[in-house]
Every structure is written in structure tokens, then in C-alpha cells.
Design an enzyme around this catalytic site. Structure first.
Site, PDB file in Angstrom:
ATOM      1  CD  GLN A 283      -2.892  -1.223   2.277  1.00 50.45           C
ATOM      2  OE1 GLN A 283      -2.645  -0.610   3.306  1.00 50.45           O
ATOM      3  NE2 GLN A 283      -3.932  -2.028   2.170  1.00 50.45           N
ATOM      4  N   GLY A 343      14.490   1.861  -4.567  1.00 49.81           N
ATOM      5  CA  GLY A 343      15.483   1.431  -3.585  1.00 49.81           C
ATOM      6  C   GLY A 343      16.900   1.781  -4.015  1.00 49.81           C
ATOM      7  CD  GLU A 367      15.074  29.832 -19.181  1.00 50.66           C
ATOM      8  OE1 GLU A 367      14.226  30.667 -19.494  1.00 50.66           O
ATOM      9  OE2 GLU A 367      15.891  29.341 -19.974  1.00 50.66           O
ATOM     10  CG  PHE A 387      11.372  41.518  -7.172  1.00 49.07           C
ATOM     11  CD1 PHE A 387      12.104  40.413  -7.565  1.00 49.07           C
ATOM     12  CD2 PHE A 387      10.054  41.611  -7.565  1.00 49.07           C
ATOM     13  CE1 PHE A 387      11.529  39.423  -8.342  1.00 49.07           C
ATOM     14  CE2 PHE A 387       9.470  40.636  -8.336  1.00 49.07           C
ATOM     15  CZ  PHE A 387      10.201  39.532  -8.733  1.00 49.07           C
TER      16      PHE A 387
END
Ligand code: FAD
Length: 388
Positions: A283, A343, A367, A387
Site C-alpha cells: 500500500q 530502492g 530562467e 523584490f
């Protein structure tokens, strides 16, 4: 995928097939060796119409933005370095000339860049000017007076994708010309890399985006004719417009890296057995696959929607920022989580999830960094500029 047009998906299939035949198997070795055979690949990529794919005329394919995005998805499903090579060529170097260049510059460079007969790069970042490109030190000075006087460029550009194999570099530099606030105006220049005074050093110590060629470009008294300046680009708006174009390709591209990590993990989980059953039956493994699929669906829908807006001509730079920020971060988390499904095998070069995760660290930074895009979106939401 039913959110996309059948014709766009068919053209993406052709790209996927070509990449499967020419690059996919070799990409792990390229990554380990820290290289990409840009010159060899560029002819094939040009023949497929992938270079400057969404630009009109001058040998470019002139496709829709969405079709271009889906091609980026296929490229980045192989490796972010490969998509970066194509993005820089088409959306940065070619786009800058296409949008801001003179007719002569377009005629001279675009057909050969579209065909893959020439390679281009884009020089904005400097050692001391990354997120704040207005802080650039590269200077362009007129040698003499009048509009016909030569330009002389001096400066150093850092982190320039494709630079060591490029024939032309778009250099952004400060000129003496004052802007409306009295600051030096930033202009773009089309600089052939064989011009005396241009030298390029390859950057070899990258741990991320290894299947990509990156360099430092030094301009030492580089003399250029007056015609080398991009006539239509004035101020930071020029390079920022190009970057927004390239970021759109990233919004789609990174969904390819996520898709490849997901299909790799599903395949592995179905065949790897522990405790006498496939690990896919546990699960906790299914939770990882289900969460990744949920996130993959969300970023694909984000890309599809932004593609529609771009094709309609209504997309804004802030929307592109939202897409870049969300999709890169999510794709990186998908690749990291799915790495664990494999793993120990998952930390080798035999399987792609860890390579995608490591590559996406660069995509998160270039970018416009993740934080810079958060600030762009934050400014759009609040009207306050955080900014500086
Ligand atoms: P900095 O700007 O120094 O940022 C460092 C950290 O500070 C980041 O986390 C950043 O988000 C944060 N930060 C900065 N300002 C703020 C602020 N106001 N508020 C909050 N946080 C802030 N450039 C090109 O011009 N052409 C290319 O082809 C190109 N290719 C690249 C390829 C690679 C492999 C890499 C790694 C980079 C490439 N770049 C290229 C440069 C890239 O765009 C810059 O690295 C990027 O803009 C960040 O600049 P920086 O590295 O100087 O980091």
C-alpha cells in the site's frame, strides 16, 4: 492526454520516436560523462522542426505554442539538459533575433539556427548579476560618434548554456545611452563567437544538468559593427521577454521528466519482488504512485491551460511565472519521491528518476529562481513589489 489536440499529440509521438532511436539509450552515459553531442544532435532536431519551432518564417516550423510545449515534454522526458539545449536555441537565441532583430540579422541567422547548422546561446547572467540582471557590468561603448560607429563590448557572462559549442551569442550589455530615469540602457547584441576578443571556458563541475554544455563567455574589447545591435530591444524588457518565452517551454517540459519518473517507477514496482510479492502490491508503494499521478495530472492541466492562453495570445508573464514555479517544484518532488520506489537501484544511472530530480534542481534555479517567481506572483496578487 485527452486534454490535448490529437494532431499535437501525433506530432509529439514523432518526436518521442526519434528521441527513442537517437538519444534515449545514451542519455545516462552523457549525464555521467558530463556532455551532450549538441552538434551531432542539432541536425536531427532541426530536421524535426524543433529549433525555433513556434516561430514564423525564416525556416522555422511555425507551430502552435501547445505543440511546441508537447515537444518540450518529450525532450525533457529524456533529460532536462536536452530540453535546455533546444529551449536556449529556439526560445532565447532565435526568439531574441526573431522578435528584436533587424531583417538582415534574421536572414543571416534564423535559417541556419532553425536547421541546426548553427548553434546559438543567450548571455544575460554574470558572476555578480543573477536574479538581479540590472546589476550587470558588461558594457557596450560606441567607438566614435553617430549611429554608424562601431560598438566595443567588455564583460563576462556566466552560466551560459550551449556557449562552448555556439556560433553566435546574444549578449545583453549596458550602453552609455541614458534611459528615461537617467540609467544606462541595456541593449542586446548579436555576437558571432569567432569575433576577436570572444573566449569561452566550459564549466565542468556541475552535479546537476550534466547532459548540457555550459560556459563562461568573456568579451574583451570585442569590436562589432553598428548593425550588430538588436534594434528593437531597449532596456531589461528585451531579455525578460525572451525569458518568459523560454519559461513557457519549461512549464510543459518538466511534466515530461515527471511522466518518465512515474512510468519508470510503475514498471519497476511491478517486477521487483520483496517478501515474495511485487513491491507494487504494498500500500505504501501504491500511495507514492497515486500521489505522483495526482500531482502529474495537476501540472499537466496547468501546462495545457497555459498553452491555450498562449495560443489565444492572452497569457501574461505572471501566469508563466505561476506555471514555472508550480510545475518545476512539483515535478522535482515527484521525481524525488519515486526515486525511493527503486530502492538502491534508484540511486544508479540505470534508472531515470534520480537524474530527473537532480536536473530539476537547475531548472528550479535558472530562467528565474523559484523565489523570484514567488515574488512575481506575490506582486501580482498584492500589488506590492517585494523584490528589493
Ligand atoms: P542569485 O541571484 O545569487 O540567487 C541566490 C539565492 O538568492 C536564490 O535562492 C534566489 O532565489 C535568492 N534571491 C535572490 N534575490 C532574491 C530576492 N529579491 N528575494 C528573495 N530571494 C532572492 N543564464 C543565462 O543568461 N543564460 C543561460 O543560458 C543560462 N543557463 C544556465 C544553466 C545552468 C546550468 C545554470 C545553473 C544557470 C544558468 N543561467 C543562465 C543562470 C541562471 O539564470 C541564474 O543562475 C539564476 O538567474 C540565478 O542567479 P544566481 O545563480 O546568480 O543566484
Amino acid at each position: 492526454d485527452s486534454v490535448f489536440d490529437g494532431e499535437d499529440l501525433d506530432s509529439a509521438k514523432v518526436v518521442r520516436q526519434w528521441l527513442g532511436e537517437h538519444v534515449r539509450e545514451q542519455i545516462g552515459s552523457y549525464f555521467q560523462e558530463g556532455t551532450l553531442p549538441v552538434r551531432e544532435l542539432s541536425k536531427g532536431l532541426g530536421d524535426l522542426g524543433l529549433l525555433g519551432m513556434h516561430l514564423e518564417g525564416y525556416g522555422c516550423a511555425g507551430t502552435s505554442a501547445t505543440m511546441y510545449g508537447l515537444a518540450c515534454r518529450e525532450l525533457e522526458a529524456v533529460d532536462s539538459g536536452l530540453r535546455s539545449m533546444v529551449s536556449v536555441q529556439g526560445s532565447l537565441a532565435m526568439f531574441a533575433i526573431h522578435r528584436f532583430g533587424s531583417e538582415d540579422q534574421k536572414q543571416e541567422w534564423l535559417p541556419k539556427l532553425a536547421a541546426g547548422d548553427a548553434i546559438g546561446c543567450f548571455g544575460l547572467t554574470e558572476h555578480d548579476a543573477g536574479s538581479d540582471p540590472a546589476g550587470m557590468r558588461t558594457k557596450a561603448k560606441r567607438d566614435g560618434s553617430g549611429d554608424d560607429a562601431d560598438w566595443v563590448l567588455d564583460g563576462v557572462k556566466m552560466w551560459i548554456t550551449n556557449a562552448p559549442v555556439s556560433d553566435v551569442v546574444i549578449v545583453w550589455a549596458k550602453t552609455d545611452e541614458p534611459d528615461k530615469n537617467g540609467n544606462p540602457t541595456i541593449r542586446g547584441f548579436v555576437v558571432p563567437t569567432d569575433t576577436p576578443g570572444v573566449s569561452v571556458a566550459e564549466i565542468h563541475d556541475k552535479i546537476s544538468l550534466r547532459a548540457s554544455i555550459t560556459g563562461e563567455v568573456t568579451l574583451d574589447g570585442v569590436r562589432l559593427p553598428a548593425s550588430a545591435m538588436l534594434p528593437e530591444a531597449r532596456g531589461l524588457r528585451g531579455p525578460l521577454t525572451c525569458l518568459s518565452e523560454a519559461r513557457f517551454g519549461i512549464v510543459f517540459g518538466v511534466t515530461g521528466a515527471a511522466r518518465d519518473a512515474l512510468t519508470t517507477a510503475i514498471d519497476y514496482a511491478g517486477t521487483r519482488e520483496q517478501f515474495n510479492r511485487p513491491i507494487a502490491g504494498f500500500q505504501l508503494t501504491q500511495a507514492k504512485l497515486a500521489n505522483a499521478t495526482s500531482q502529474y495530472s495537476a501540472i499537466t492541466l496547468m501546462a495545457a491551460h497555459l498553452g491555450k492562453l498562449k495560443d489565444a495570445g492572452t497569457i501574461t508573464p505572471d501566469q508563466v511565472s505561476l506555471g514555472k514555479m508550480t510545475n518545476v517544484d512539483t515535478a522535482m518532488n515527484i521525481a524525488r519521491d519515486l526515486r525511493a520506489v527503486l530502492g538502491g537501484a534508484g540511486i544508479t544511472a540505470d534508472y531515470s528518476p534520480i537524474r530527473h530530480a537532480v536536473n530539476l534542481e537547475t531548472v528550479l534555479t535558472y530562467e528565474g529562481t523559484h523565489e523570484v517567481h514567488q515574488l512575481s506572483v506575490g506582486r501580482a496578487l498584492t500589488g506590492i513589489n517585494a523584490f528589493a
